[in-house]
Design a protein around this motif. Sequence first.
Motif, short mmCIF file in Angstrom:
data_model
loop_
_atom_site.label_atom_id
_atom_site.label_comp_id
_atom_site.label_asym_id
_atom_site.label_seq_id
_atom_site.Cartn_x
_atom_site.Cartn_y
_atom_site.Cartn_z
N HIS A 196 2.65 25.26 83.47
CA HIS A 196 2.56 23.88 83.94
C HIS A 196 1.12 23.62 84.34
CE1 HIS A 196 3.33 20.51 86.94
NE2 HIS A 196 3.77 20.05 85.78
N ARG A 197 0.41 22.91 83.49
CA ARG A 197 -1.03 22.76 83.65
C ARG A 197 -1.39 21.99 84.93
NH1 ARG A 197 -5.28 23.79 80.40
NH2 ARG A 197 -3.86 24.45 78.72
N GLU A 198 -0.60 20.97 85.27
CA GLU A 198 -0.94 20.15 86.43
C GLU A 198 -0.96 20.95 87.73
OE1 GLU A 198 0.02 17.52 83.20
OE2 GLU A 198 1.04 19.29 83.99
N SER A 199 -0.03 21.86 87.89
CA SER A 199 0.02 22.65 89.12
C SER A 199 -0.56 24.05 88.94
CB SER A 199 1.45 22.74 89.65
OG SER A 199 2.32 23.30 88.67
N LYS A 200 -1.08 24.33 87.73
CA LYS A 200 -1.69 25.64 87.44
C LYS A 200 -0.74 26.77 87.81
CE LYS A 200 -6.44 24.00 87.74
NZ LYS A 200 -7.77 24.17 88.36
N LEU A 201 0.47 26.66 87.27
CA LEU A 201 1.53 27.63 87.54
C LEU A 201 2.12 28.11 86.22
CD1 LEU A 201 3.43 29.00 89.69
CD2 LEU A 201 4.95 27.04 89.32
N ALA A 202 2.26 29.42 86.07
CA ALA A 202 2.85 29.99 84.86
C ALA A 202 4.04 30.86 85.21
CB ALA A 202 1.81 30.83 84.11
N GLN A 203 5.04 30.85 84.36
CA GLN A 203 6.14 31.82 84.45
C GLN A 203 5.97 32.75 83.27
OE1 GLN A 203 9.34 31.15 86.46
NE2 GLN A 203 10.43 32.97 85.80
N VAL A 204 5.66 34.03 83.58
CA VAL A 204 5.20 34.95 82.53
C VAL A 204 6.22 36.03 82.15
CG1 VAL A 204 2.80 34.55 83.22
CG2 VAL A 204 4.03 36.55 84.13
N GLY A 205 7.42 35.97 82.71
CA GLY A 205 8.41 36.98 82.35
C GLY A 205 7.89 38.38 82.63
N ASP A 206 8.11 39.28 81.67
CA ASP A 206 7.71 40.67 81.87
C ASP A 206 6.42 41.03 81.13
OD1 ASP A 206 9.88 41.04 83.48
OD2 ASP A 206 11.02 42.27 82.06
N VAL A 207 5.55 40.03 80.90
CA VAL A 207 4.26 40.30 80.27
C VAL A 207 3.30 40.92 81.28
CG1 VAL A 207 2.22 39.22 79.23
CG2 VAL A 207 4.51 38.50 78.53
N LEU A 208 3.22 40.32 82.47
CA LEU A 208 2.22 40.70 83.47
C LEU A 208 2.85 40.68 84.85
CD1 LEU A 208 -0.89 41.16 84.02
CD2 LEU A 208 -1.05 38.67 84.32
N PHE A 209 2.46 41.65 85.67
CA PHE A 209 2.93 41.74 87.05
C PHE A 209 1.74 41.88 87.99
CE2 PHE A 209 6.18 43.81 84.39
CZ PHE A 209 7.28 43.02 84.67
N LYS A 210 1.98 41.70 89.26
CA LYS A 210 0.94 41.98 90.24
C LYS A 210 0.63 43.47 90.19
CE LYS A 210 -0.11 41.61 95.18
NZ LYS A 210 -1.38 40.86 95.00
N GLY A 211 -0.55 43.83 89.70
CA GLY A 211 -0.97 45.22 89.64
C GLY A 211 -0.43 46.02 88.47
N SER A 212 0.28 45.38 87.55
CA SER A 212 0.86 46.14 86.45
C SER A 212 1.06 45.23 85.24
CB SER A 212 2.20 46.77 86.88
OG SER A 212 2.68 47.67 85.90
N ILE A 213 1.63 45.80 84.18
CA ILE A 213 1.97 45.05 82.97
C ILE A 213 3.37 45.44 82.53
CG2 ILE A 213 -0.42 44.79 82.20
CD1 ILE A 213 0.07 47.14 80.26
#
Length: 213
Positions: free
Chosen positions: A141-158
């Motif tokens: 969502h470009r307006e709020s600069k928010l992404a839902q990335v599923g299991d592609v990327l995590f905090k500190g991991s992939i």
Amino acid sequence: MQYQIIPVTPFQQNCTVFWCDETKHAAVVDPGGDVEQVIAFIDSKGLTLEKVLLTHAHIDHAGATKALSTHYGVKVEGPQKEDQFWIDMIPMQKERFGFSHAEAFDTDRWLEQGDKVNFGNIELEVYFCPGHTPGHVVFFHRESKLAQVGDVLFKGSIGRTDFPKGDHATLIHSIRKNLFPLGDDVRFIPGHGPMSTFGEERRSNPFVGDGAH
């Protein structure tokens, strides 16, 4: 746009309800299970569910898709078509992992890079990010600069790449070429665990950060 993360299943997968402030129309991303909790939240907020969106078709993300879409009579959009075999495997995964309400389903719209999905007055951009699964997509969502990335990327991991048709090099390419260019200030909701920003992961993620090889 408002959102609420609802951790579901024994895997504590981040199912997210997004909704439009103006219309109260909503979409649910990755309803993996515990469908009663998701329904209770939607109804308590007086929201009108328009569609179910899927980043990928692993059972902890997609197991309750049929139950939720049938309950509200709405369509399913996503993931990309290469994940069809994971949808077909849901009944087998259900037995293996002990999920009680998981069923295979038919998606109404496969998604590709550059597609848009809409609910209410909200538009989400679709980015094709294979590697964890071959048909994984990300919603932005470009307006709020928010992404839902599923299991592609995590905090500190992939995401893991040891599942059928997973590929480590493809996953790294997806993150660096499709996600990081969206901006360091983009916050993201991962499939599991806490939120982070693309900038933080570029700085410190040992697998895909700027210092990783």
